[in-house]
Design an enzyme around this catalytic site. Sequence first.
Site, PDB file in Angstrom:
ATOM      1  N   ALA A   1       0.862  -1.187   0.000  1.00 36.71           N
ATOM      2  CA  ALA A   1       0.000   0.000   0.000  1.00 36.71           C
ATOM      3  C   ALA A   1       0.897   1.234   0.000  1.00 36.71           C
ATOM      4  CB  ALA A   1      -0.924   0.001   1.212  1.00 36.71           C
TER       5      ALA A   1
ATOM      6  N   HIS B   1      -1.721   1.125   9.193  1.00 43.08           N
ATOM      7  CA  HIS B   1      -0.346   1.584   8.932  1.00 43.08           C
ATOM      8  C   HIS B   1      -0.358   2.806   8.016  1.00 43.08           C
ATOM      9  CE1 HIS B   1       4.042   0.872   7.930  1.00 43.08           C
ATOM     10  NE2 HIS B   1       3.647   1.585   6.882  1.00 43.08           N
ATOM     11  N   GLU B   2      -1.066   2.700   6.900  1.00 43.10           N
ATOM     12  CA  GLU B   2      -1.104   3.829   5.959  1.00 43.10           C
ATOM     13  C   GLU B   2      -1.801   5.034   6.576  1.00 43.10           C
ATOM     14  OE1 GLU B   2       0.785   3.394   3.490  1.00 43.10           O
ATOM     15  OE2 GLU B   2       0.958   1.255   3.866  1.00 43.10           O
TER      16      GLU B   2
END
Length: 415
Positions: free
Chosen positions: A301, A334-335
């Site tokens: 991602a 996370h992103e």
Amino acid sequence: MKKMIKLFTTTLKMIVLGGFIASTPLASVSAKETTRANQDALSQIHAEERAQRVSNIEYHISIDLTAADDRFLGRTKISFELSEIANQPDLTVDFSGGQIESVTINDMPVRPQYNGAFLTFPGAYLKSGSNDVQISYQHDYSKDGTGLHHFQDPVDGQRYLYTYLWPYYANRVFPNFDQPDLKAVFNLMVLAPRGWQVVSTTRESHVRDLGDKVRWSFPPTQKMSSYIFSLHAGPYKMWESDEGPVPMRLFARQSLADYVAVDEWFDVTAKGLNFFNDYYDIPYPFEKYDQLIVPDFNIGAMENIAAVTFTENYVSRGQESTAAREGRASTILHEMAHMWFGDLVTKKWWNGLWLNESFATQMASIALREVTEFQSGSHRFFLSSKRTAYAVDDRVSTHPIEMQVPSTADFYTVF
């Protein structure tokens, strides 16, 4: 561990106004740019020299996605200020693999000095203070997942585009100063086929129907780094949700849409946004949160501001295991963590990559445990990230967590 994370978030608040994380300084940098190597890369020393000269950057980008199936047309106006330097030296602007149609510097047409990797603006046409450069160009769509990537769905023949600009691929879409510390305001206008969605950093302000084409206009962004800008376009299936603190959208290609776990994706996203708002004590800094599931993606991602892209590996055509669902939730978080630490606050140079990525991984682990059904997030973090790190550190090839990155060509050796 809690004290360490709080220290990180306190640091985040302290440096957010500065807009970057300090990087390892070079020994010395002159006010005059050194001769740049004739290659498709940017060295740290040249980036630092350029950053001493250039400031207050704004891009006006116009891109035509209807001209041909294999390439796009573009016009970019770059406004910037140059520091006052005697005998103003030449200035380079990154632009890889395109074709230059025309260049105008401060209303003066000039012959393009282009080597296929970057443009050189002669110092004689530049001035201390405000400068305007206009560049008309064309560029092939990418087939390797970088720049503006083109994919034709073998199921239904429909075409999809998305950008992957990290670390040094924004200049494969439009000419720019492609380094993370030269933040700029981006204005975007896109001409796209009818029936397409167009997604970028900001939400479109105007959509004008021109028959078989549609012109999409986007308002100016906040100051941001070039590598987290984005342009995604195509007949994507779109879902919307108002469950979170800002409008949320999710996109996927039409032939994959039936397999997307839409409700679960939105549920994790909304909970994550609320969690990070509280944990960082800094409200989500952008106006919307879009996520796109895209084909042929090179990594898991990418944290493009407010328009995050994900590999289609996070979509299962059959029954999903708990581990697969947990892995997807972890990547979503996370992103999202990067929206604050990595996007709002940005590394100055690529030697800051370890702090950027490790912090997001740690924050995703905490959020996973706190707000999702996956209460074993800490256990998963230990079994995957932490044990792997111990094993790597025990090898003879171990190295410091922060390494010198002399050039963008060296980026993937430390990633």
